[in-house]
Design a protein around this motif. Structure first.
Motif, short mmCIF file in Angstrom:
data_model
loop_
_atom_site.label_atom_id
_atom_site.label_comp_id
_atom_site.label_asym_id
_atom_site.label_seq_id
_atom_site.Cartn_x
_atom_site.Cartn_y
_atom_site.Cartn_z
N VAL A 27 -1.45 3.51 -7.40
CA VAL A 27 -2.52 4.51 -7.44
C VAL A 27 -2.63 5.17 -6.07
O VAL A 27 -2.23 4.59 -5.06
N TYR A 28 -3.17 6.39 -6.05
CA TYR A 28 -3.21 7.14 -4.80
C TYR A 28 -4.43 8.05 -4.76
O TYR A 28 -5.03 8.39 -5.79
N ALA A 29 -4.76 8.46 -3.55
CA ALA A 29 -5.74 9.52 -3.32
C ALA A 29 -5.13 10.48 -2.30
O ALA A 29 -4.47 10.04 -1.34
N SER A 343 -0.95 17.50 4.20
CA SER A 343 -1.49 16.60 3.18
C SER A 343 -1.62 15.20 3.78
O SER A 343 -0.82 14.81 4.64
N ALA A 344 -2.59 14.47 3.30
CA ALA A 344 -2.76 13.07 3.69
C ALA A 344 -2.88 12.24 2.43
O ALA A 344 -3.50 12.67 1.44
N PHE A 345 -2.29 11.04 2.45
CA PHE A 345 -2.26 10.19 1.26
C PHE A 345 -2.67 8.77 1.62
O PHE A 345 -2.31 8.25 2.68
N LEU A 346 -3.39 8.15 0.72
CA LEU A 346 -3.66 6.73 0.76
C LEU A 346 -3.16 6.17 -0.57
O LEU A 346 -3.63 6.58 -1.65
N ILE A 347 -2.19 5.26 -0.50
CA ILE A 347 -1.50 4.77 -1.70
C ILE A 347 -1.54 3.25 -1.70
O ILE A 347 -1.24 2.61 -0.68
N THR A 348 -1.89 2.68 -2.82
CA THR A 348 -1.85 1.23 -2.94
C THR A 348 -1.11 0.86 -4.22
O THR A 348 -1.20 1.57 -5.24
N SER A 349 -0.36 -0.22 -4.15
CA SER A 349 0.41 -0.65 -5.31
C SER A 349 0.34 -2.16 -5.45
O SER A 349 0.11 -2.90 -4.48
N TYR A 350 0.53 -2.59 -6.69
CA TYR A 350 0.62 -4.03 -6.99
C TYR A 350 1.88 -4.26 -7.80
O TYR A 350 2.17 -3.53 -8.76
N ASN A 351 2.64 -5.27 -7.40
CA ASN A 351 3.89 -5.59 -8.07
C ASN A 351 3.91 -7.07 -8.44
O ASN A 351 3.75 -7.95 -7.59
N PHE A 352 4.07 -7.35 -9.74
CA PHE A 352 4.17 -8.72 -10.23
C PHE A 352 5.60 -8.97 -10.66
O PHE A 352 6.19 -8.17 -11.40
N GLN A 353 6.18 -10.08 -10.19
CA GLN A 353 7.55 -10.45 -10.53
C GLN A 353 7.58 -11.84 -11.14
O GLN A 353 6.90 -12.77 -10.65
#
Length: 358
Positions: A27-29, A343-353
């Protein structure tokens, strides 16, 4: 680092059966001071497409299974990437990330035949944001294939060399375009003499993705990664595309892109840093329909800096400052056009393995 076992990894096959599952969401803003009236980033960007808004760039569920002589991958996705980059596909196909099977053709050699929808053989960057050095995609990555459909014949004689030849449905196409059924072709050669250096060349030859079938497209991607120090790495690439129109007054049109990135990872730290410079020139606007200024060429300088922080098992937080400029007014500012965009971005991710071998 993504550990998902897929055919993208091009590793020497394991002699044990393996099964893996990946669940990934990002997800990002974004903040764009130009305040484009349509609240969208430029149309030549197919990831993180919202301006001054938040969104889900990708949610992905992916499974892999392999034996000594067989492998298969299947993935479903949703998000801004799927909406923008697969807009030309049939509605049923826009949710499919990959769907392929492979058969090993030799008992002693790493000789494989894979068929189906696969990650592209062209380029360094992946559609999965977490896999990339920069937080957002390069212009050249967004405008070359992220995926392809067809047959791939690959050979890996040892850990240093990888070679592949491909027959494809087209330039980033899941199905053949209705008006043309001609196959396209691709090649790939990767040489990695050590863990500190690798060089790759990928090519494409086939019909351009237009409504008329008389345009031939040829594309070359050359990139290298160099480990300059245990904490410092560099990536450099050069892409060139050529379209040939047999019956046109101007038969050839060419576009070029150069991209360099430097990544720094302090030892024992959860932080990492990346800087990027990219230049993209498309004088005949082959790839882009410029907003309202159809007589301008596409000529863009692109720079970015990002800072990443690993927050815990599977979580990654990324912040990026991104600047693009052009000698022509191609960026939206309110309802007008201007020469630059920050542009400026704040991005967070979650990865399940999850993976299991037996």
């Amino acid at each position: 680092m993504i550990l998902f076992l897929s055919i993208e990894n091009r590793l020497i096959a394991q002699h044990k059966d393996s099964f893996a599952v990946q669940l990934f969401t990002e997800v990002y803003a974004s903040s764009v001071p130009n305040q484009p009236f349509n609240k969208l980033r430029p149309a030549f960007q197919y990831n993180y497409t919202k301006a001054n808004n938040a969104g889900v760039n990708m949610s992905l569920a992916r499974v892999h299974f392999s034996t000594q002589r067989f492998r298969t991958n299947f993935g479903l996705m949703a998000g801004d990437y799927a909406t923008a980059n697969l807009a030309a596909e049939e509605p049923w196909a826009r949710a499919v990330f990959e769907a392929n099977v492979g058969i090993k053709l030799s008992n002693k050699k790493e000789l494989w035949l894979d068929a189906g929808l696969m990650p592209s053989h062209i380029g360094f960057e992946s559609a999965i944001g977490r896999d990339n050095w920069a937080a957002t995609r390069s212009i050249v990555a967004d405008n070359s294939p992220y995926y392809e459909t067809g047959l791939r014949f690959s050979f890996q004689p040892n850990a240093k060399w990888y070679m592949a030849a491909l027959a494809l449905t087209g330039w980033q196409r899941i199905t053949f375009a209705q008006e043309k059924k001609h196959p396209s072709f691709g090649t790939q050669i990767t040489f990695k003499p050590s863990s500190k250096f690798s060089i790759n060349h990928s090519s494409f030859a086939g019909k351009a993705p237009y409504s008329f079938a008389s345009v031939n497209r040829y594309y070359s991607n050359l990139h290298t990664t160099i480990q300059l120090h245990k904490n410092l790495a560099m990536f450099i690439c050069w892409d060139i595309g050529i379209e040939y129109k047999p019956n046109a007054f101007r038969k050839n049109a060419t576009w070029n892109a150069w991209n360099a990135q430097v990544q720094y990872k302090p030892s024992g730290s959860k932080w990492q840093f990346n800087a990027r410079y990219e230049r993209f020139i498309d004088r005949n606007t082959i790839l882009f329909e410029l907003p309202e200024q159809i007589y301008h060429q596409f000529n863009v300088h692109h720079t970015s800096i990002n800072i990443d922080r690993l927050l815990g098992k599977g979580f990654l937080l990324r912040a990026e400052a991104n600047y693009q400029s052009s000698p022509y007014p191609i960026f939206r500012k309110d309802t007008r056009l201007t020469y630059r965009q920050f542009s400026a971005f704040l991005i967070t991710s979650y990865n399940f393995q999850y993976s299991k071998k037996r």
